[in-house]
Structures are given as structure tokens and as C-alpha cells.
Write a protein that holds these residues in place. Sequence first.
Motif, short mmCIF file in Angstrom:
data_model
loop_
_atom_site.label_atom_id
_atom_site.label_comp_id
_atom_site.label_asym_id
_atom_site.label_seq_id
_atom_site.Cartn_x
_atom_site.Cartn_y
_atom_site.Cartn_z
N LEU A 125 0.85 -1.19 0.00
CA LEU A 125 0.00 0.00 0.00
C LEU A 125 0.89 1.24 0.00
O LEU A 125 1.83 1.34 0.80
CB LEU A 125 -0.92 0.02 1.22
N ILE A 126 0.60 2.17 -0.90
CA ILE A 126 1.37 3.41 -1.02
C ILE A 126 0.46 4.57 -0.62
O ILE A 126 -0.66 4.69 -1.13
CB ILE A 126 1.88 3.61 -2.45
N THR A 127 0.94 5.41 0.27
CA THR A 127 0.14 6.57 0.68
C THR A 127 0.01 7.56 -0.46
O THR A 127 0.86 7.62 -1.36
CB THR A 127 0.80 7.31 1.86
N LYS A 159 -2.26 8.64 6.62
CA LYS A 159 -2.19 7.91 7.89
C LYS A 159 -3.14 6.71 7.88
O LYS A 159 -2.79 5.62 8.37
CB LYS A 159 -2.51 8.84 9.06
N ALA A 160 -4.33 6.89 7.33
CA ALA A 160 -5.28 5.79 7.25
C ALA A 160 -4.73 4.66 6.39
O ALA A 160 -4.91 3.47 6.70
CB ALA A 160 -6.61 6.29 6.69
N CYS A 161 -4.08 5.00 5.30
CA CYS A 161 -3.48 4.00 4.42
C CYS A 161 -2.46 3.16 5.19
O CYS A 161 -2.44 1.92 5.08
CB CYS A 161 -2.82 4.70 3.23
N LEU A 162 -1.61 3.83 5.96
CA LEU A 162 -0.59 3.12 6.75
C LEU A 162 -1.23 2.23 7.81
O LEU A 162 -0.77 1.11 8.06
CB LEU A 162 0.35 4.12 7.40
N THR A 170 0.11 -6.06 5.24
CA THR A 170 0.76 -5.86 3.95
C THR A 170 2.02 -5.01 4.12
O THR A 170 2.29 -4.46 5.19
CB THR A 170 -0.18 -5.15 2.96
N LYS A 171 2.76 -4.86 3.05
CA LYS A 171 3.87 -3.91 3.02
C LYS A 171 3.28 -2.50 2.86
O LYS A 171 2.11 -2.33 2.49
CB LYS A 171 4.81 -4.22 1.86
N LYS A 172 4.12 -1.48 3.09
CA LYS A 172 3.64 -0.11 2.97
C LYS A 172 4.78 0.81 2.56
O LYS A 172 5.95 0.54 2.86
CB LYS A 172 3.04 0.37 4.29
N VAL A 173 4.42 1.89 1.87
CA VAL A 173 5.37 2.93 1.49
C VAL A 173 4.75 4.27 1.87
O VAL A 173 3.68 4.63 1.38
CB VAL A 173 5.68 2.89 -0.02
N ASP A 174 5.43 5.00 2.74
CA ASP A 174 4.92 6.28 3.23
C ASP A 174 5.61 7.42 2.48
O ASP A 174 6.50 8.09 3.00
CB ASP A 174 5.17 6.39 4.74
#
Length: 241
Positions: A125-127, A159-162, A170-174
Amino acid sequence: MENTVKMQKWPKVFLFGDSLTQLCFSPEGCWGAMLADQLTRRCDILARGFSGYNVRFCKELLPALLDKQTASETVAMTIFLGANDSNNKELNPQQHCPLEEYRQGLKDMVEFAMSQGVSREKIILITPPAVYEPDWRQYCKENGKTAALDNKVTETYAKACLEVADEMGTKKVDVYSRMVKEVDYQKYLSDGLHFSVKGSQLLFSLLWPIVQDLTSDLPELLFPRWDAINAADVKGSLLKA
């Protein structure tokens, strides 16, 4: 039947999102092209970006794009949404998506991808990126659009995405937080919303380590190097691949 070189299935990196994904092979928004460059002859980069779309639209669209066959070949998948969802409801009700609906929509898309066979550790998920309001207002004015984005509101969607990424495993990119660390973060944007080359490079720098890890067990190259092919038996060399 005579032996023939077998059809090679190419692993896929599936990129899903709005205009920031649609433009990922463009001269400025080129983060997808950067991934493709790193994964040449190892993976196909499958970009499915839809300008102006929000989570509400994309949740309904994803089943038309990601079937079990595609999922079985997917080694990494990005979901990159929120830039449109965070529009002001009164000024842009068509693209606005309430925060809780945005959050639930991300969860629903992760769950759908998993149901098709993409494991949670392959989903990133990418913010949404930060918005530079003066440039975006100018862009909208010049193009007959209504400027309806507020960077502080975008921050709540980031912030909600993270939080969804943490909840779903899942993985994440902020990319949002990384951008606003710098006072002149507008350099990462071409029009106040979409990436400049610097912005694409920034996203790539954050995303590539994750994708690199997810693709680390793939062959270095699909099909042999040219100098490993026996010129007297080209077909035989390729049959061994």
C-alpha cells in the motif's frame, strides 16, 4: 511432435491506482519505468492506473483486472490511492470518498487480491503524496478545474493507508511523510499533485527495496545470455532454458 522452445510465463509486478499509476511510464511520472528498467528480462510491469479514480471506483474495477491466472503470476502488487479520495466533499463530490469508506475500500481490495491468490506479503500500500496547494490551485485555474485539495486532509488519508497496511499485514510505502520532511517538497511535484522526475525518483527509492526483496528468488535473467547460446545449436540451447 518436434521439440519447440516452451512458452515462458513472465512474473508480473501489478501496479494499481489512479493517475499517479497511469502516468508511471511518462517522462515525469516515471517510477514504473524505473521498476521496469531494474526488472528487465525478469518481470513484466503491469500498470493499471485510472486517472481521477478513487477507492470507491477502483474497488468495483479490480475484479475486472485481477483474475486468478494473473494473480498466480504476480510477485508484487501496489495499491496506490487516496489523492482523489481526499478532495473536499463540497467542492468535488464526484471524486471525494469519506475517510472511513477509503479505509474500508483499501481493506476490501487487499482481501480481494488475497482471494485471487496474491499473498498479503506481496501487496504494497502506497500513501497518497503530499499536495502543494499553491501550484495545484494554479494548475486548476489554468485548466478550468476546481481546486479542492488540502494537504492536511491528505495527511489523514495517508495515515489511514498506513494503518490499513498494519492491520492487514501488507507492506507499505509512506511517500507522504518522506516528502513533507523537506520544506521545499514542491520540487517532487510537477503541478502540485502529480510527480515530477524528482518525485518519481523518490517513490522509486522507497518502493524498490521492497520489490527487490519480493523478486530476489527469481532468475537473474529469463532465457540465457547471448554469449551462453551455442551458435551451432541455438534451439538446443534455448530448450535447456
